[in-house]
Design an enzyme around this catalytic site. Structure first.
Site, PDB file in Angstrom:
ATOM      1  N   THR A  15       0.778  -1.236  -0.037  1.00  0.00           N
ATOM      2  CA  THR A  15       0.093   0.043  -0.116  1.00  0.00           C
ATOM      3  C   THR A  15       0.898   1.125  -0.105  1.00  0.00           C
ATOM      4  O   THR A  15       0.291   2.248  -0.783  1.00  0.00           O
ATOM      5  CB  THR A  15      -1.038  -0.103   1.246  1.00  0.00           C
ATOM      6  OG1 THR A  15      -1.796  -1.021   1.257  1.00  0.00           O
ATOM      7  CG2 THR A  15      -1.925   0.912   1.423  1.00  0.00           C
ATOM      8  N   GLN A 265      -5.665 -21.072  18.529  1.00  0.00           N
ATOM      9  CA  GLN A 265      -6.350 -20.169  17.626  1.00  0.00           C
ATOM     10  C   GLN A 265      -6.501 -18.867  18.443  1.00  0.00           C
ATOM     11  O   GLN A 265      -6.812 -17.772  18.085  1.00  0.00           O
ATOM     12  CB  GLN A 265      -7.841 -20.615  17.435  1.00  0.00           C
ATOM     13  CG  GLN A 265      -8.285 -21.864  16.844  1.00  0.00           C
ATOM     14  CD  GLN A 265      -9.593 -22.157  16.852  1.00  0.00           C
ATOM     15  OE1 GLN A 265     -10.655 -21.671  17.179  1.00  0.00           O
ATOM     16  NE2 GLN A 265      -9.975 -23.496  16.323  1.00  0.00           N
TER      17      GLN A 265
HETATM   18  N1  ASP Z   1      -2.889  -5.436   0.401  1.00  0.00           N
HETATM   19  C1  ASP Z   1      -1.747  -4.462   0.796  1.00  0.00           C
HETATM   20  C2  ASP Z   1      -0.649  -5.476   0.683  1.00  0.00           C
HETATM   21  O1  ASP Z   1      -0.227  -6.209   1.440  1.00  0.00           O
HETATM   22  C3  ASP Z   1      -1.929  -4.064   1.954  1.00  0.00           C
HETATM   23  C4  ASP Z   1      -0.918  -3.268   2.625  1.00  0.00           C
HETATM   24  O2  ASP Z   1       0.131  -2.843   2.305  1.00  0.00           O
HETATM   25  O3  ASP Z   1      -1.167  -2.697   3.711  1.00  0.00           O
HETATM   26  O4  ASP Z   1       0.152  -5.610  -0.369  1.00  0.00           O
END
Ligand code: ASP
Length: 327
Positions: A15, A265
């Site tokens: 992200t 868990q």
């Molecule tokens: N979907 C993204 C990833 O793992 C989430 C993130 O980077 O926060 O690449």
């Protein structure tokens, strides 16, 4: 005057370098979405960049873990530390995998990422990046995850929140570094016990089974029949399992050379086989315990050990050894 520190930033995606809000977030150009936010770090260290891939970390693979580890191994003489830019979703798997590949690591390898892209005004990415880079200059020769003020051991870290900027936890283990006004070291880092070794090899024939009340034991039989070589059972509470059918299926699996590992868990606490009759029967049928390992740490350890040897007995012996602080 001492020579400046040298860091290698290894980009894998995530992200922090994505674009597309509103709309689905997707990886974008490193030079546009990441580099402008790294430039202010020159006063900390000389930074070089290596661009391994640019993916959502849901697409991460063992081959990429090995490529990442090989790039780090090649740079150990030239760099003082490494910052791995990675998506948050599977960062804990990658950090765990790297901790097994980079044995007796002499320098810090710090994974970091962001819950919001760096280009966003409210992004957590810049703080994470700055602090991860600082951690990579410190005397913490471990594979760690830096997120929201804490550096934690990679193979003891798990993503715990989709929403919070404080997205990771390290259950039952203190952070290696805490960033506040001052820098604190709540837990001593591991030290290499011998010369550095780059390892390789993962076997992907593994599975995780999250148990629920009345789950039929034939679910495990089906995995074994399908050719899986290690199964991590996420059992109840202190690692407890149903008595009906499960001991027999665990015995069947272990006799076929399949490693059956029992974890819990629960996020806090550990699988203590023998505390209840169900887990004692599982242990007597041949199951191994995951102790307080994270799912990510246990699963990647199983993949790694299967990749080193075909012998079920060797797996059993190695499972109990602390390879990289995961126990
Ligand atoms: N979907 C993204 C990833 O793992 C989430 C993130 O980077 O926060 O690449």
């Amino acid at each position: 005057m001492s020579s400046p520190r040298r860091l290698l930033f290894l980009h894998t995606g995530g992200t922090l370098g994505m674009k597309g809000d509103p709309g689905p977030l997707a990886p974008s150009h490193y030079s546009e979405t990441v580099l402008p936010f790294v430039r202010g770090l020159d006063e900390l260290a000389e930074i070089e960049h290596s661009y391994l891939c640019n993916i959502d970390s849901s697409d991460m693979t063992p081959a990429l873990w090995e490529a990442l580890a090989a790039t780090i191994a090649q740079g150990l003489d030239r760099f003082d530390g490494f910052v791995v830019l990675h998506g948050t979703d599977t960062m804990a798997y990658s950090a765990s995998a790297l901790s097994y590949l980079l044995q007796d690591l002499p320098k810090p390898v710090i994974f970091t990422g962001a819950q919001r892209p760096l280009a966003h005004l409210r992004s957590d990415g810049r703080q994470n990046l700055v602090h991860a880079a600082i951690c990579a200059t410190l005397d913490v020769p471990e594979v760690g995850v830096f997120f929201s003020r804490r550096l934690t051991r990679g193979n003891r870290t798990t993503k715990s929140s989709v929403q919070s900027y404080d997205a990771y936890r390290s259950p039952g283990l203190a952070p290696l570094v805490k960033m506040g006004v001052d820098i604190d070291y709540p837990m001593a880092a591991r030290r290499p016990a011998g010369p550095f070794r780059l390892r390789a090899g993962f076997d992907e024939r593994v599975a995780v089974l999250h148990l629920f009340p009345h789950i039929p034991a034939r679910t495990l039989d089906a995995l074994v029949d399908d050719g899986v070589r290690a199964v991590l059972l996420l059992a109840f509470g202190a690692g407890n399992l149903p008595l009906t059918g499960w001991p027999r299926s665990i015995e069947r699996a272990t006799q076929a050379g399949v490693a059956v590992i029992v974890g819990t868990q629960c996020i806090d606490g550990s699988a203590d086989l023998g505390r209840y009759a169900g887990s004692a029967a599982a242990r007597d049928a041949g199951a191994l315990g995951a102790g307080s390992m994270t799912v990510e740490g246990a699963l990647t350890k199983a993949m790694f050990l299967l990749g080193q040897s075909d012998e079920a007995e060797q797996f059993r012996l190695s499972w109990g050894l602390d390879l990289a602080g995961e126990l």
